[in-house]
Design a protein around this motif. Sequence first.
Motif, PDB file in Angstrom:
ATOM      1  N   THR A 130       0.844  -1.185   0.000  1.00 20.86           N
ATOM      2  CA  THR A 130       0.000   0.000   0.000  1.00 20.86           C
ATOM      3  C   THR A 130       0.885   1.243   0.000  1.00 20.86           C
ATOM      4  OG1 THR A 130      -0.051   0.157   2.413  1.00 20.86           O
ATOM      5  CG2 THR A 130      -1.714  -1.261   1.358  1.00 20.86           C
ATOM      6  N   ALA A 131       0.253   2.406  -0.125  1.00 20.89           N
ATOM      7  CA  ALA A 131       1.016   3.658  -0.058  1.00 20.89           C
ATOM      8  C   ALA A 131       1.732   3.774   1.278  1.00 20.89           C
ATOM      9  CB  ALA A 131       0.085   4.842  -0.280  1.00 20.89           C
ATOM     10  N   SER A 132       1.087   3.319   2.328  1.00 18.69           N
ATOM     11  CA  SER A 132       1.709   3.344   3.648  1.00 18.69           C
ATOM     12  C   SER A 132       2.951   2.458   3.697  1.00 18.69           C
ATOM     13  CB  SER A 132       0.704   2.886   4.713  1.00 18.69           C
ATOM     14  OG  SER A 132       1.313   2.793   5.980  1.00 18.69           O
ATOM     15  N   ASP A 133       2.883   1.286   3.077  1.00 21.99           N
ATOM     16  CA  ASP A 133       4.043   0.389   3.049  1.00 21.99           C
ATOM     17  C   ASP A 133       5.218   1.035   2.325  1.00 21.99           C
ATOM     18  OD1 ASP A 133       2.968  -1.988   4.360  1.00 21.99           O
ATOM     19  OD2 ASP A 133       1.682  -2.179   2.604  1.00 21.99           O
ATOM     20  N   VAL A 134       4.937   1.693   1.209  1.00 19.54           N
ATOM     21  CA  VAL A 134       6.005   2.333   0.450  1.00 19.54           C
ATOM     22  C   VAL A 134       6.612   3.480   1.248  1.00 19.54           C
ATOM     23  CG1 VAL A 134       6.561   3.609  -1.650  1.00 19.54           C
ATOM     24  CG2 VAL A 134       5.017   1.643  -1.760  1.00 19.54           C
ATOM     25  N   ASN A 135       5.770   4.239   1.956  1.00 23.65           N
ATOM     26  CA  ASN A 135       6.289   5.315   2.801  1.00 23.65           C
ATOM     27  C   ASN A 135       7.209   4.758   3.884  1.00 23.65           C
ATOM     28  OD1 ASN A 135       4.968   7.350   1.423  1.00 23.65           O
ATOM     29  ND2 ASN A 135       3.168   7.315   2.752  1.00 23.65           N
ATOM     30  N   LYS A 136       6.857   3.591   4.422  1.00 27.95           N
ATOM     31  CA  LYS A 136       7.706   2.963   5.434  1.00 27.95           C
ATOM     32  C   LYS A 136       9.042   2.545   4.832  1.00 27.95           C
ATOM     33  CE  LYS A 136       3.865   1.211   8.247  1.00 27.95           C
ATOM     34  NZ  LYS A 136       3.124  -0.013   8.668  1.00 27.95           N
ATOM     35  N   ALA A 137       9.022   2.089   3.588  1.00 27.14           N
ATOM     36  CA  ALA A 137      10.268   1.728   2.924  1.00 27.14           C
ATOM     37  C   ALA A 137      11.166   2.958   2.768  1.00 27.14           C
ATOM     38  CB  ALA A 137       9.987   1.092   1.566  1.00 27.14           C
ATOM     39  N   HIS A 138      10.573   4.093   2.366  1.00 29.62           N
ATOM     40  CA  HIS A 138      11.332   5.326   2.226  1.00 29.62           C
ATOM     41  C   HIS A 138      11.926   5.731   3.571  1.00 29.62           C
ATOM     42  CE1 HIS A 138       9.942   6.914  -1.877  1.00 29.62           C
ATOM     43  NE2 HIS A 138       9.438   5.695  -1.754  1.00 29.62           N
ATOM     44  N   SER A 139      11.116   5.661   4.629  1.00 30.01           N
ATOM     45  CA  SER A 139      11.580   6.025   5.962  1.00 30.01           C
ATOM     46  C   SER A 139      12.692   5.106   6.441  1.00 30.01           C
ATOM     47  CB  SER A 139      10.406   5.983   6.945  1.00 30.01           C
ATOM     48  OG  SER A 139      10.821   6.237   8.265  1.00 30.01           O
ATOM     49  N   THR A 140      12.567   3.812   6.140  1.00 30.35           N
ATOM     50  CA  THR A 140      13.589   2.849   6.549  1.00 30.35           C
ATOM     51  C   THR A 140      14.919   3.148   5.879  1.00 30.35           C
ATOM     52  OG1 THR A 140      11.939   1.110   6.936  1.00 30.35           O
ATOM     53  CG2 THR A 140      14.214   0.405   6.564  1.00 30.35           C
ATOM     54  N   ILE A 141      14.890   3.474   4.594  1.00 27.09           N
ATOM     55  CA  ILE A 141      16.130   3.808   3.886  1.00 27.09           C
ATOM     56  C   ILE A 141      16.791   5.030   4.532  1.00 27.09           C
ATOM     57  CG2 ILE A 141      17.123   4.551   1.692  1.00 27.09           C
ATOM     58  CD1 ILE A 141      16.200   1.636   1.736  1.00 27.09           C
ATOM     59  N   ARG A 142      15.998   6.061   4.844  1.00 31.20           N
ATOM     60  CA  ARG A 142      16.548   7.273   5.461  1.00 31.20           C
ATOM     61  C   ARG A 142      17.118   6.986   6.843  1.00 31.20           C
ATOM     62  NH1 ARG A 142      13.122  11.143   6.938  1.00 31.20           N
ATOM     63  NH2 ARG A 142      14.758  12.713   6.922  1.00 31.20           N
ATOM     64  N   GLN A 143      16.573   6.005   7.551  1.00 27.56           N
ATOM     65  CA  GLN A 143      17.000   5.739   8.912  1.00 27.56           C
ATOM     66  C   GLN A 143      18.435   5.223   8.983  1.00 27.56           C
ATOM     67  OE1 GLN A 143      13.983   3.828  11.282  1.00 27.56           O
ATOM     68  NE2 GLN A 143      15.441   3.269  12.885  1.00 27.56           N
ATOM     69  N   PHE A 144      18.951   4.729   7.869  1.00 31.97           N
ATOM     70  CA  PHE A 144      20.355   4.324   7.859  1.00 31.97           C
ATOM     71  C   PHE A 144      21.271   5.509   8.163  1.00 31.97           C
ATOM     72  CE2 PHE A 144      18.723   0.612   5.555  1.00 31.97           C
ATOM     73  CZ  PHE A 144      19.433  -0.399   6.189  1.00 31.97           C
ATOM     74  N   TYR A 145      20.821   6.712   7.840  1.00 30.36           N
ATOM     75  CA  TYR A 145      21.599   7.910   8.182  1.00 30.36           C
ATOM     76  C   TYR A 145      21.790   8.008   9.688  1.00 30.36           C
ATOM     77  CZ  TYR A 145      22.490  12.871   9.101  1.00 30.36           C
ATOM     78  OH  TYR A 145      23.015  14.056   9.567  1.00 30.36           O
ATOM     79  N   ARG A 146      20.748   7.786  10.448  1.00 27.65           N
ATOM     80  CA  ARG A 146      20.804   7.902  11.905  1.00 27.65           C
ATOM     81  C   ARG A 146      21.606   6.776  12.546  1.00 27.65           C
ATOM     82  NH1 ARG A 146      17.786   9.862  16.340  1.00 27.65           N
ATOM     83  NH2 ARG A 146      17.413   8.367  18.019  1.00 27.65           N
ATOM     84  N   ASP A 147      21.354   5.546  12.111  1.00 24.87           N
ATOM     85  CA  ASP A 147      21.906   4.394  12.811  1.00 24.87           C
ATOM     86  C   ASP A 147      23.218   3.873  12.250  1.00 24.87           C
ATOM     87  OD1 ASP A 147      20.008   4.315  14.745  1.00 24.87           O
ATOM     88  OD2 ASP A 147      19.096   2.423  14.145  1.00 24.87           O
ATOM     89  N   TRP A 148      23.493   4.103  10.966  1.00 22.87           N
ATOM     90  CA  TRP A 148      24.643   3.419  10.373  1.00 22.87           C
ATOM     91  C   TRP A 148      25.538   4.333   9.534  1.00 22.87           C
ATOM     92  CZ3 TRP A 148      26.191  -1.079  12.170  1.00 22.87           C
ATOM     93  CH2 TRP A 148      25.254  -1.883  12.846  1.00 22.87           C
ATOM     94  N   SER A 149      25.522   5.637   9.810  1.00 24.21           N
ATOM     95  CA  SER A 149      26.481   6.532   9.160  1.00 24.21           C
ATOM     96  C   SER A 149      27.294   7.243  10.235  1.00 24.21           C
ATOM     97  CB  SER A 149      25.767   7.576   8.284  1.00 24.21           C
ATOM     98  OG  SER A 149      25.202   8.619   9.072  1.00 24.21           O
TER      99      SER A 149
END
Length: 415
Positions: A130-149
């Motif tokens: 769903t659109a919500s699932d895709v938004n979560k995918a986008h958010s998950t990709i961005r979260q690598f900035y916080r946790d793994w950079s």
Amino acid sequence: MSDQQQWDGEFDPFADPEERRVLFAALDSFRLHEILESRLKDIYRQYRRTAHRNTTHRRRQAFYALPSEHWQMLSEPPFSILDHFNAVDDAIDVNAEIADAILAVGLKSFGLSAAPDKADPNQNWHDTATASDVNKAHSTIRQFYRDWSAEGQVERDVCYGPVLADLQKEFTTRREAGEEIRVLVPGSGLGRLVFDLCMAGYEAEGNEISYHQLVASDWVLNHIEEPMKHALHPFALHFSNLKTREQQLRSVAIPDTNPRTAYYEAVTTGTKVGSMSMSAADFVVLYKSVEQEASFDAVTTVFFIDTAPNIIRYIEAIRHCLKPNGVWINVGPLLWHFEDGHSQTTEKDGTDAGIGAPGNVELTQDEVLALVKKMGFEIEKHATNDQYCGYIQDRESMLQNLYRPGHWVARKRAE
């Protein structure tokens, strides 16, 4: 840490149709998608397709809707807006390579084919997002900035630093005596705190209910070949509050460390490290089970307790799984995730629905602390962090959304 991440608990996502749908939707939100563009047939991921469509395609349409003399002027230097759209498209494609890698790991982990048999409900995961699932995918990709950079270390220091300091103060003597200290991390996300705890010598167990986060954490913890290998443009999709165009296109390298290599190097050099495992389940249901009673020396909740529709259920689970005199360390705000009231309103077939149980309530920090004390804990430390903290925050942005996380340590009263 082993080559294959451990998934604790008796858990079969294919056994229940709704659970299977949620898993498939998470995978589909990263997935291959066929489109035809400029006579070139290519295979695109959902991440790639939706990011291009929602970020640059619609902006090009709006740009060309301007009076022709206006868009022509803005197409030339020093503005070059159309060139910038192209650069953003390139950044999206770079980010999509991470989505591709995560999906490949997820499909392999769950024994799914990239081109499934559409007649088999246990295999056909296509077109379920769903659109919500895709938004979560986008958010998950961005979260690598916080946790793994390396750049995300600033946020990690504010949030994870106090947890590690509290644990060291509490358990140094016991660890030096050779005791293994078990620490639970509910809402473990991309697994960075679990990894840091493991490297600090604790027996760390993460818990996560989101398939987006579970598959992404599996990729970064177990399948990265070398550090700094993958480029990430964390802010490429955001066009507001920019000082410069370069700011939007800034790239970071992930992960800042290779978890597997770091672990094995520590073991080889004789550094005492712990272990790590991950449970894929509803926190409330799993950790209130008989098997989990009095299992952990510490529970650490970081930006987690406000995900509860009913925080009493969280406190019950934490109290249940902590050993007598065990400690609960909390760092985070109270941005109640169900403040809009979109929680479940009826029980499901008489079973424990966990986080999906009916009702929700939002409490103040004073009320949360009073509730913690009422439910069998002593508050031994409480402070509002003097350091402000963003959450995947662009520090160069003209808009700064910052938290002052609450920080407290509570001890379970011995019965």
